[in-house]
Design an enzyme around this catalytic site. Structure first.
Site, PDB file in Angstrom:
ATOM      1  N   TYR A  66       0.808  -1.219   0.000  1.00  0.00           N
ATOM      2  CA  TYR A  66       0.000   0.000   0.000  1.00  0.00           C
ATOM      3  C   TYR A  66       0.842   1.271   0.000  1.00  0.00           C
ATOM      4  O   TYR A  66       0.416   2.302  -0.503  1.00  0.00           O
ATOM      5  CB  TYR A  66      -0.931   0.015   1.219  1.00  0.00           C
ATOM      6  N   ASP A 110       9.983  -6.922  -4.323  1.00  0.00           N
ATOM      7  CA  ASP A 110       9.039  -7.608  -3.436  1.00  0.00           C
ATOM      8  C   ASP A 110       9.412  -9.086  -3.390  1.00  0.00           C
ATOM      9  O   ASP A 110       9.963  -9.621  -4.349  1.00  0.00           O
ATOM     10  CB  ASP A 110       7.597  -7.424  -3.927  1.00  0.00           C
ATOM     11  N   THR A 141       4.715  -4.452   9.179  1.00  0.00           N
ATOM     12  CA  THR A 141       5.125  -4.766  10.550  1.00  0.00           C
ATOM     13  C   THR A 141       3.875  -5.166  11.326  1.00  0.00           C
ATOM     14  O   THR A 141       3.292  -4.341  12.041  1.00  0.00           O
ATOM     15  CB  THR A 141       5.798  -3.560  11.222  1.00  0.00           C
ATOM     16  N   LYS A 197       5.014   9.022  14.619  1.00  0.00           N
ATOM     17  CA  LYS A 197       4.050   8.190  13.896  1.00  0.00           C
ATOM     18  C   LYS A 197       3.130   7.435  14.860  1.00  0.00           C
ATOM     19  O   LYS A 197       1.903   7.395  14.699  1.00  0.00           O
ATOM     20  CB  LYS A 197       4.823   7.195  13.024  1.00  0.00           C
ATOM     21  N   ARG A 220      -5.460   8.991  17.701  1.00  0.00           N
ATOM     22  CA  ARG A 220      -6.713   8.684  17.008  1.00  0.00           C
ATOM     23  C   ARG A 220      -7.447   7.525  17.717  1.00  0.00           C
ATOM     24  O   ARG A 220      -8.642   7.590  17.951  1.00  0.00           O
ATOM     25  CB  ARG A 220      -6.346   8.308  15.578  1.00  0.00           C
ATOM     26  N   HIS A 243     -17.553  23.839  20.990  1.00  0.00           N
ATOM     27  CA  HIS A 243     -16.467  24.388  21.796  1.00  0.00           C
ATOM     28  C   HIS A 243     -15.213  24.454  20.918  1.00  0.00           C
ATOM     29  O   HIS A 243     -14.875  23.470  20.261  1.00  0.00           O
ATOM     30  CB  HIS A 243     -16.233  23.471  23.007  1.00  0.00           C
ATOM     31  N   CYS A 265      -3.636   0.020  10.771  1.00  0.00           N
ATOM     32  CA  CYS A 265      -2.756   0.966  11.475  1.00  0.00           C
ATOM     33  C   CYS A 265      -3.245   1.318  12.861  1.00  0.00           C
ATOM     34  O   CYS A 265      -2.574   1.085  13.849  1.00  0.00           O
ATOM     35  CB  CYS A 265      -2.658   2.250  10.674  1.00  0.00           C
ATOM     36  N   LYS A 302     -13.910   0.710   6.783  1.00  0.00           N
ATOM     37  CA  LYS A 302     -14.499   2.049   6.910  1.00  0.00           C
ATOM     38  C   LYS A 302     -15.185   2.421   5.598  1.00  0.00           C
ATOM     39  O   LYS A 302     -15.162   1.635   4.638  1.00  0.00           O
ATOM     40  CB  LYS A 302     -13.454   3.084   7.308  1.00  0.00           C
ATOM     41  N   ARG A 334      -9.255  -5.296   5.761  1.00  0.00           N
ATOM     42  CA  ARG A 334      -8.338  -5.704   6.828  1.00  0.00           C
ATOM     43  C   ARG A 334      -8.824  -5.299   8.222  1.00  0.00           C
ATOM     44  O   ARG A 334      -9.151  -4.149   8.451  1.00  0.00           O
ATOM     45  CB  ARG A 334      -6.938  -5.129   6.554  1.00  0.00           C
TER      46      ARG A 334
END
Ligand code: SAJ
Length: 428
Positions: free
Chosen positions: A13, A33, A85, A205, A212, A243, A259, A317, A324
Site C-alpha cells: 500500500y 518484493d 510490521t 508516527k 486517534r 467548543h 494501522c 471504513k 483488513r
C-alpha cells in the site's frame, strides 16, 4: 544530494505508490518484493492493490522504463524500506520483514548511500535493529552511509494525493542523514519536510495513530453512556464540538484497518507499566463489535437466533474496498455465533464474504425477505438508501444503524423501528 537510482523494498500500500511516484518524477526505481504473486501481477502490468489512480500511475511508470520490478535489491543510491510490521497474537511487533529487507540490502550497501525505513515500528527500531544489521556491511551509519526513519502518513483512498501534499517527518541518525532524507523526498513532496532524530520520528508516527485510537475509544465509551442515559451521542457530540477546543470523533462498531488498531501496541510493548490509558483504549475499541452485536440483538427483541439479518457493508471504513481487521466482519461473525441467518452485501467489495453468511450480489437480493437490516459501514451508496424501497423488499421492520448514516425521521416514517448506536432508547 542527488539520489538518481532508488531501490524500494516492499510493494504494498505504501511501497508501490512511493516507488511509482519517484519514477514519475524521473528517478530510476527498482521496486522489490518477495511475494511471487505481487511480482507476477506487476510484470503483467496488473496492480494488486485497489487505490484510486494507482493503476494508471504504475502502468505509466513501468511503461516509461523508470520503474523496474525485481525479487531482490541491487546497488542503488538510496534504499527505502516499506514492508509490513504486523503484531503477533501476543500484541508484540513482528519485525521479521524489516530484518529480512535490511539483510537483503547489506551486500549492496556502498559509502554515500541512504537507507530510509518507512514501516511503522516500535520506538528505537532504527537505532537498535536496523543500524546493527546494515553495519554488517562493514560501513558505519553516519560517517559512511546515511540512515533515517520517515513514517508514511497517507490515508487509504487518498494515497497518491496525500503522498505528495502531506507534510513529512524525517529523523536521521545524525544531521547529515536527516538532510539526505530531506533531499530524497523533496523529489515529490510538496508539503513541509521537518527534520528530527530517528527515535522521535518513530514516536511521532505512533503518537499520531494512538491519538486517534484513544479518541475513538472515548467516542465509543461516551456512546455506551449515552445509550444508557437516554442521550443522543451524535447530537451531544455536535454540540460539544461547538467548543473551539473540543473535537469528539464518531463512535461505531470498532476500529479496523492495518494501522490505528495496531500501532498503539508498539507503545505498550515499549513500556507496559507506563501505558495504561493506551491499553485501556485498545480494550474499549476491541470490545466494540461485541457491543454492536448486543445492540442488534436488543433491536431484534432480545435475540437473533434463526433471524434473517441483512448486513450492509463489510469494509473497515466507508468508501474503501479494504477488509483488513474490519469490525463490520467481526460483527457479522458475532451474529452468526448467536445463531443469526446473516446475508451480506458490500457495494465497494462485492467479492467479500464471511464464512457462514450468505454473500449477496445485489442490494435487492440481500434485503428481499429479511427481517431486519443493519448498516455496518457508511458507504455513500448505503446511506443514500431510500427507506421506502427497503420497506418494499424487507419482510420485517427492524433497522439498526451503527454509524448514524440514515435519516431517522424518514426511516421511521417508512415504518421502521430504528435503533441507532449511541442513541438511548429513551431519547427516541
Ligand atoms: N473510526 C471510527 N470513528 C472515527 C474515525 C474512525 O470508528 O471517528 C474507525 C474507522 O471506521 C476505521 C478506523 O477507525 O475502522 C480507522 O480509520 P481512520 O480513517 O481513522 O484511519 P486509517 O486506518 O484509514 O488511516 C490512518 C490515518 N491516520 C490518521 O488519520 C491519524 C493515516 O493518516 C495513516 O497514514 C494510516 O492510518 C497509517 O498508515 O497509519
Amino acid at each position: 544530494m542527488n539520489f538518481e537510482k532508488i531501490c524500494v523494498l516492499g510493494l504494498g500500500y505504501i511501497g508501490l505508490p512511493t516507488a511509482s511516484t519517484f519514477a514519475s518524477q524521473g528517478a530510476r526505481v527498482i521496486g522489490v518484493d518477495i511475494n511471487e504473486r505481487v511480482l507476477r501481477a506487476l510484470r503483467d502490468g496488473e496492480v494488486h492493490i485497489q487505490e484510486p489512480g494507482l493503476r494508471t500511475l504504475v502502468q505509466a511508470a513501468l511503461g516509461s522504463g523508470n520503474l523496474a520490478i525485481a525479487e531482490a535489491p541491487e546497488p542503488a543510491d538510496a534504499f527505502v524500506i516499506a514492508v509490513p510490521t504486523p503484531v503477533t497474537e501476543d500484541k508484540l511487533a513482528d519485525l521479521t520483514f524489516v530484518e529480512g529487507a535490511a539483510r537483503s540490502i547489506v551486500p549492496h550497501l556502498r559509502a554515500g548511500n541512504l537507507v530510509v525505513l518507512e514501516s511503522t515500528c516500535p520506538p528505537r527500531t532504527t537505532l537498535g535493529l536496523l543500524r546493527p544489521i546494515l553495519e554488517q556491511s562493514g560501513l558505519k551509519a553516519g560517517p559512511d552511509f546515511f540512515l533515517a526513519y520517515s513514517p508514511e502518513r497517507v490515508l487509504p483512498g487518498h494515497i497518491l494525493r496525500e503522498l505528495i501534499e502531506n507534510s513529512r517527518v524525517i529523523g536521521g541518525v545524525d544531521q547529515a542523514s536527516s538532510e539526505a532524507g530531506r533531499d530524497l523526498y523533496r523529489r515529490f513532496v510538496r508539503g513541509d519536510i521537518r527534520i528530527t532524530d530517528a527515535t522521535t520520528a518513530e514516536m511521532v508516527k505512533l503518537m499520531e495513530n494512538t491519538y486517534r485510537d484513544v479518541n475513538i475509544a472515548l467516542a465509543n465509551e461516551l456512546a455506551r453512556l449515552a445509550d444508557r442515559l437516554g442521550v443522543d451521542i451524535w447530537q451531544a457530540a455536535e454540540l460539544a464540538n461547538l467548543h473551539p477546543r473540543v473535537s469528539i470523533l464518531s463512535p461505531g462498531p470498532g476500529v479496523g484497518g492495518h494501522c490505528i488498531g495496531v500501532d498503539p501496541w508498539f507503545l505498550v510493548e515499549a513500556a507496559p507499566e507506563l501505558t495504561e490509558l493506551i491499553r485501556g483504549a485498545r480494550k474499549v475499541n476491541d470490545a466494540q463489535p461485541e457491543y454492536a452485536a448486543r445492540l442488534i440483538e436488543r433491536a431484534f427483541g432480545g435475540g437473533v437466533t434463526g433471524r434473517q439479518v441483512a448486513c450492509l457493508g463489510l469494509t473497515y471504513k466507508a468508501d474503501v474496498d479494504d477488509l483488513r481487521e474490519s469490525p463490520a466482519i467481526e460483527v457479522v461473525r458475532l451474529l452468526l455465533a448467536r445463531g443469526a441467518q446473516a446475508r451480506t452485501f458490500d457495494p465497494m467489495a462485492p467479492g467479500a464474504a464471511v464464512e457462514g453468511a450468505t454473500r449477496c450480489e445485489t442490494l435487492a437480493e440481500t434485503l428481499r425477505g429479511a427481517e431486519g437490516v443493519v448498516l455496518l459501514v457508511n458507504h455513500r451508496q448505503l446511506i443514500e438508501l431510500d427507506p421506502e424501497k427497503v420497506a418494499d423488499l424487507l419482510d420485517g421492520r427492524v433497522a439498526v444503524d451503527l454509524r448514524s448514516g440514515w435519516d431517522g425521521p424518514s426511516w421511521r416514517n417508512a415504518g421502521f423501528e430504528l435503533t441507532v448506536l449511541g442513541v438511548g432508547a429513551e431519547a427516541d
